[in-house]
Motif scaffolding. Structure first.
Motif, PDB file in Angstrom:
ATOM      1  N   THR A 153       0.987  -1.012   0.419  1.00  0.00           N
ATOM      2  CA  THR A 153      -0.380  -0.439  -0.221  1.00  0.00           C
ATOM      3  C   THR A 153       0.587   1.306   0.279  1.00  0.00           C
ATOM      4  OG1 THR A 153      -0.504  -0.086   3.252  1.00  0.00           O
ATOM      5  CG2 THR A 153      -1.845  -1.328   1.548  1.00  0.00           C
ATOM      6  N   ALA A 154       0.788   2.086  -0.481  1.00  0.00           N
ATOM      7  CA  ALA A 154       1.095   3.322  -0.873  1.00  0.00           C
ATOM      8  C   ALA A 154      -0.053   5.024  -0.033  1.00  0.00           C
ATOM      9  CB  ALA A 154       1.656   4.265  -1.630  1.00  0.00           C
ATOM     10  N   SER A 155       0.207   5.449   0.640  1.00  0.00           N
ATOM     11  CA  SER A 155      -0.733   6.658   0.732  1.00  0.00           C
ATOM     12  C   SER A 155      -0.762   7.379   0.168  1.00  0.00           C
ATOM     13  CB  SER A 155       0.212   7.056   2.293  1.00  0.00           C
ATOM     14  OG  SER A 155       1.614   8.493   1.811  1.00  0.00           O
ATOM     15  N   GLY A 156       0.331   7.503  -0.964  1.00  0.00           N
ATOM     16  CA  GLY A 156       0.361   8.499  -1.992  1.00  0.00           C
ATOM     17  C   GLY A 156      -0.096   9.902  -2.184  1.00  0.00           C
ATOM     18  N   GLY A 157       1.019  10.443  -0.959  1.00  0.00           N
ATOM     19  CA  GLY A 157       1.396  11.233  -0.349  1.00  0.00           C
ATOM     20  C   GLY A 157       0.842  12.801  -0.168  1.00  0.00           C
ATOM     21  N   PRO A 158       1.449  13.693   0.068  1.00  0.00           N
ATOM     22  CA  PRO A 158       0.723  14.567  -0.244  1.00  0.00           C
ATOM     23  C   PRO A 158       0.268  15.320  -1.333  1.00  0.00           C
ATOM     24  CG  PRO A 158       2.665  15.314   0.265  1.00  0.00           C
ATOM     25  CD  PRO A 158       2.876  13.841  -0.042  1.00  0.00           C
ATOM     26  N   PHE A 159       0.143  14.790  -3.252  1.00  0.00           N
ATOM     27  CA  PHE A 159       0.344  14.723  -4.227  1.00  0.00           C
ATOM     28  C   PHE A 159      -0.629  14.410  -5.239  1.00  0.00           C
ATOM     29  CE2 PHE A 159       4.345  16.622  -4.159  1.00  0.00           C
ATOM     30  CZ  PHE A 159       4.070  18.665  -3.109  1.00  0.00           C
ATOM     31  N   ARG A 160      -1.625  13.687  -3.742  1.00  0.00           N
ATOM     32  CA  ARG A 160      -1.749  12.166  -4.792  1.00  0.00           C
ATOM     33  C   ARG A 160      -3.454  12.989  -5.695  1.00  0.00           C
ATOM     34  NH1 ARG A 160      -7.035   9.748  -3.130  1.00  0.00           N
ATOM     35  NH2 ARG A 160      -7.477  10.945  -1.515  1.00  0.00           N
ATOM     36  N   THR A 161      -3.691  13.640  -5.053  1.00  0.00           N
ATOM     37  CA  THR A 161      -5.112  14.215  -5.920  1.00  0.00           C
ATOM     38  C   THR A 161      -4.505  15.400  -7.367  1.00  0.00           C
ATOM     39  OG1 THR A 161      -5.783  16.393  -4.273  1.00  0.00           O
ATOM     40  CG2 THR A 161      -6.880  13.748  -4.281  1.00  0.00           C
ATOM     41  N   PHE A 162      -3.206  15.352  -6.879  1.00  0.00           N
ATOM     42  CA  PHE A 162      -2.906  17.092  -7.836  1.00  0.00           C
ATOM     43  C   PHE A 162      -3.180  16.729  -9.314  1.00  0.00           C
ATOM     44  CE2 PHE A 162      -0.576  20.679  -4.948  1.00  0.00           C
ATOM     45  CZ  PHE A 162      -1.489  20.002  -3.903  1.00  0.00           C
ATOM     46  N   PRO A 179       0.809  13.420   4.910  1.00  0.00           N
ATOM     47  CA  PRO A 179      -0.604  14.010   5.439  1.00  0.00           C
ATOM     48  C   PRO A 179      -0.641  12.777   6.772  1.00  0.00           C
ATOM     49  CG  PRO A 179      -0.957  12.971   2.877  1.00  0.00           C
ATOM     50  CD  PRO A 179       0.429  13.286   3.652  1.00  0.00           C
ATOM     51  N   THR A 180      -0.269  11.648   6.279  1.00  0.00           N
ATOM     52  CA  THR A 180      -0.473  10.124   7.537  1.00  0.00           C
ATOM     53  C   THR A 180       0.962   9.958   8.370  1.00  0.00           C
ATOM     54  OG1 THR A 180      -0.458   8.676   5.868  1.00  0.00           O
ATOM     55  CG2 THR A 180      -2.570   9.431   6.408  1.00  0.00           C
ATOM     56  N   TRP A 181       2.573  10.391   8.216  1.00  0.00           N
ATOM     57  CA  TRP A 181       3.782   9.373   7.768  1.00  0.00           C
ATOM     58  C   TRP A 181       4.373  10.541   9.224  1.00  0.00           C
ATOM     59  CZ3 TRP A 181       3.872   5.108  10.425  1.00  0.00           C
ATOM     60  CH2 TRP A 181       2.831   3.774   9.183  1.00  0.00           C
ATOM     61  N   SER A 182       4.679  10.696  10.370  1.00  0.00           N
ATOM     62  CA  SER A 182       6.491  11.231  10.222  1.00  0.00           C
ATOM     63  C   SER A 182       6.971  10.960   9.870  1.00  0.00           C
ATOM     64  CB  SER A 182       5.952  11.467  11.457  1.00  0.00           C
ATOM     65  OG  SER A 182       7.199  12.694  11.843  1.00  0.00           O
ATOM     66  N   MET A 183       8.677  11.681   9.221  1.00  0.00           N
ATOM     67  CA  MET A 183       9.838  10.897   8.745  1.00  0.00           C
ATOM     68  C   MET A 183      10.920  12.037   8.557  1.00  0.00           C
ATOM     69  SD  MET A 183       7.360   7.895   5.719  1.00  0.00           S
ATOM     70  CE  MET A 183       6.774   9.463   4.754  1.00  0.00           C
ATOM     71  N   GLY A 184      11.676  11.425   8.362  1.00  0.00           N
ATOM     72  CA  GLY A 184      13.210  12.581   7.748  1.00  0.00           C
ATOM     73  C   GLY A 184      12.187  13.180   6.303  1.00  0.00           C
ATOM     74  N   PRO A 185      13.319  14.136   6.114  1.00  0.00           N
ATOM     75  CA  PRO A 185      12.486  15.027   4.667  1.00  0.00           C
ATOM     76  C   PRO A 185      13.882  14.091   3.587  1.00  0.00           C
ATOM     77  CG  PRO A 185      14.882  15.670   5.492  1.00  0.00           C
ATOM     78  CD  PRO A 185      14.611  14.920   7.117  1.00  0.00           C
ATOM     79  N   LYS A 186      14.676  12.986   3.151  1.00  0.00           N
ATOM     80  CA  LYS A 186      14.175  13.044   2.022  1.00  0.00           C
ATOM     81  C   LYS A 186      13.113  11.555   1.642  1.00  0.00           C
ATOM     82  CE  LYS A 186      16.403   9.250  -1.047  1.00  0.00           C
ATOM     83  NZ  LYS A 186      16.443   7.959  -1.265  1.00  0.00           N
ATOM     84  N   ILE A 187      12.934  10.965   2.774  1.00  0.00           N
ATOM     85  CA  ILE A 187      11.977   9.445   2.793  1.00  0.00           C
ATOM     86  C   ILE A 187      10.835  10.261   2.271  1.00  0.00           C
ATOM     87  CG2 ILE A 187      11.172   9.261   4.927  1.00  0.00           C
ATOM     88  CD1 ILE A 187      10.926   5.814   4.278  1.00  0.00           C
ATOM     89  N   THR A 188      10.422  11.788   3.237  1.00  0.00           N
ATOM     90  CA  THR A 188       8.980  12.300   2.850  1.00  0.00           C
ATOM     91  C   THR A 188       9.022  12.507   1.453  1.00  0.00           C
ATOM     92  OG1 THR A 188       9.010  12.761   5.075  1.00  0.00           O
ATOM     93  CG2 THR A 188       7.414  14.109   3.517  1.00  0.00           C
ATOM     94  N   VAL A 215       4.375  -7.935  -7.732  1.00  0.00           N
ATOM     95  CA  VAL A 215       4.879  -7.470  -6.307  1.00  0.00           C
ATOM     96  C   VAL A 215       3.647  -5.736  -6.841  1.00  0.00           C
ATOM     97  CG1 VAL A 215       5.554  -5.260  -4.714  1.00  0.00           C
ATOM     98  CG2 VAL A 215       6.736  -7.703  -5.905  1.00  0.00           C
ATOM     99  N   LYS A 216       2.735  -5.794  -6.356  1.00  0.00           N
ATOM    100  CA  LYS A 216       1.523  -4.981  -6.546  1.00  0.00           C
ATOM    101  C   LYS A 216       1.504  -3.038  -6.248  1.00  0.00           C
ATOM    102  CE  LYS A 216       1.094  -7.620 -10.686  1.00  0.00           C
ATOM    103  NZ  LYS A 216       0.818  -7.247 -11.238  1.00  0.00           N
ATOM    104  N   VAL A 217       1.057  -2.523  -6.401  1.00  0.00           N
ATOM    105  CA  VAL A 217       0.953  -1.621  -5.543  1.00  0.00           C
ATOM    106  C   VAL A 217      -0.513  -0.545  -5.582  1.00  0.00           C
ATOM    107  CG1 VAL A 217       1.893   1.610  -4.794  1.00  0.00           C
ATOM    108  CG2 VAL A 217       3.392  -0.402  -6.052  1.00  0.00           C
ATOM    109  N   VAL A 218      -1.205  -0.576  -4.167  1.00  0.00           N
ATOM    110  CA  VAL A 218      -2.248  -0.148  -4.022  1.00  0.00           C
ATOM    111  C   VAL A 218      -2.301   1.075  -3.216  1.00  0.00           C
ATOM    112  CG1 VAL A 218      -3.029  -1.156  -2.165  1.00  0.00           C
ATOM    113  CG2 VAL A 218      -4.673  -0.072  -3.767  1.00  0.00           C
ATOM    114  N   VAL A 219      -2.944   2.028  -3.559  1.00  0.00           N
ATOM    115  CA  VAL A 219      -3.050   3.805  -2.931  1.00  0.00           C
ATOM    116  C   VAL A 219      -3.760   3.594  -1.968  1.00  0.00           C
ATOM    117  CG1 VAL A 219      -3.512   6.139  -3.214  1.00  0.00           C
ATOM    118  CG2 VAL A 219      -1.687   5.247  -5.052  1.00  0.00           C
ATOM    119  N   HIS A 220      -3.513   3.888  -0.623  1.00  0.00           N
ATOM    120  CA  HIS A 220      -4.363   3.396  -0.031  1.00  0.00           C
ATOM    121  C   HIS A 220      -4.270   4.564   1.492  1.00  0.00           C
ATOM    122  CE1 HIS A 220      -6.478   1.889   3.809  1.00  0.00           C
ATOM    123  NE2 HIS A 220      -5.576   1.941   4.348  1.00  0.00           N
TER     124      HIS A 220
END
Length: 368
Positions: A153-162, A179-188, A215-220
């Motif tokens: 699963t992928a959150s889609g990040g802050p630009f999912r709907t852009f 929008p959901t995870w607190s991480m370091g700048p590079k991984i964010t 290996v599949k990816v789904v945005v969640h």
């Protein structure tokens, strides 16, 4: 009492590992700490836990080696970010110590070498990324021989709907607002571009010995389902928890057991879960990662190193967000088909890629 060595102790993974040790003093003892630059933080942690510490920027890799050898730890958590985390992983394994691995580059850059090294030294590698931790547990319960697909699963990040046009003008500050995870700048930023998900596809394929097309990816967007597996009869099984990295870290620390924790159990009530296909045309880093995973050789090294150069350029405002995949794609046009047979060759290739990526940056962005 399990003794824990924390590499990258001031980062997100390291800090949360220490939080677990503070809350579960009857289960865990911090045996040593290491970070990149913050000597004051290491000194304070050493005083708190009565352990040794090292600062990579000052003490170098010899400091890590000495720390690992003297720690008498049962398990090391490697939360070091970037390619610099590879050699510490090798040192941990060389000492026959179990490795709780949050450093993607260890797998993406050198998995065949690392895997053989772990086997030689009778050490286990337990993934800490929430997605791979989920698959790791599902595989153990169901058996890889019974699976047809892995679904990350992928959150889609802050630009999912852009829209594509909107993506052209996003800022560093927007990219760092996950929008959901607190991480370091590079991984964010990698999460925002889906490069992080691409790296995780490579990781999953290698860690669990599945071909990339399986290996599949789904945005969640809610980040509650961390991964799923599909069994050969078509059924799907998921691992679900709140988006808190302490869950997979704790799971790695207590493996192969399952123990009660101070963390709140997940409650199904009042949660919405939605799922979408990834927009690979608008976020091409994911498709580039699939391509590199299929090509093998040194292409995954090239993908990772070129992305690091491009992301830093974006942070430094030398390129636009949409130029990150352009820089990586241009770098991948070179021949990276030679498979490294030792760690030194991995680092040599990594260095060559970075030179080519800097050239690509100058070509695409005009040195701005």
């Amino acid at each position: 009492m399990k003794r824990i060595l924390v590499l990258g102790c001031t980062g997100s993974i390291g800090s949360q590992t220490i939080d677990i040790a503070r809350n579960l003093k009857d289960q865990f003892q911090i045996a040593g700490v290491a970070c990149g630059k913050n000597r004051d933080a290491v000194t304070k942690l050493c005083a708190e836990f009565n352990c040794e510490g090292t600062v990579f920027a000052e003490d170098g890799i010899d400091g890590i080696r000495k720390l690992v050898e003297n720690s008498n730890a049962d398990i090391a958590v490697n939360g070091i970010a970037g390619a610099s985390g590879l050699e510490p992983s090798m040192i941990v394994l060389e000492n026959g110590m179990n490795l709780a691995l949050a450093n993607k580059e260890t797998v993406v850059m050198a998995w065949p070498i690392v895997k053989d090294f772990a086997r030689q030294h009778n050490a286990n590698i337990i993934p800490v990324d929430s997605e791979h931790s989920a698959i790791f547990n599902l595989v153990q319960k169901i058996g890889s021989e019974n699976l047809s697909e892995l679904i990350i699963t992928a959150s889609g990040g802050p630009f999912r709907t852009f829209t594509k046009d909107q993506l052209e003008n996003v800022t560093v500050e927007q990219a760092l607002n996950h929008p959901t995870w607190s991480m370091g700048p590079k991984i964010t930023i990698d999460s925002a571009s889906l490069a992080n998900k691409g790296l995780e596809v490579i990781e999953a394929s290698r860690l669990f010995d599945f071909s990339p097309d399986k290996v599949k990816v789904v945005v969640h967007p809610q980040s509650l389902v961390h991964s799923l597996v599909r069994t050969k009869d078509g059924m799907m099984y998921a691992q679900i928890s709140d988006p808190d990295m302490r869950h997979p870290i704790y799971g790695a620390l207590v493996w192969p057991e399952y123990k009660e924790t101070y963390l709140n159990p997940f409650d199904l009530f009042d949660h919405e879960m939605t799922f979408f296909a990834p927009r690979m045309d608008d976020f091409p880093m994911l498709s580039l990662a699939y391509k590199c995973s299929q090509l093998n050789g040194s292409y995954t090294i090239a993908f990772n190193a070129a992305n690091e150069i491009a992301v830093q350029a974006f942070i430094d405002k030398k390129c636009r967000f949409t130029e990150i995949p352009e820089i990586v794609s241009n770098t991948l046009q070179k021949d990276w088909s030679k498979t490294p047979d030792c760690i030194d060759m991995v680092y040599e290739t990594d260095a060559l890629v970075r030179i080519e990526a800097e050239k690509s940056l100058n070509i695409i962005c005009g040195g701005k």
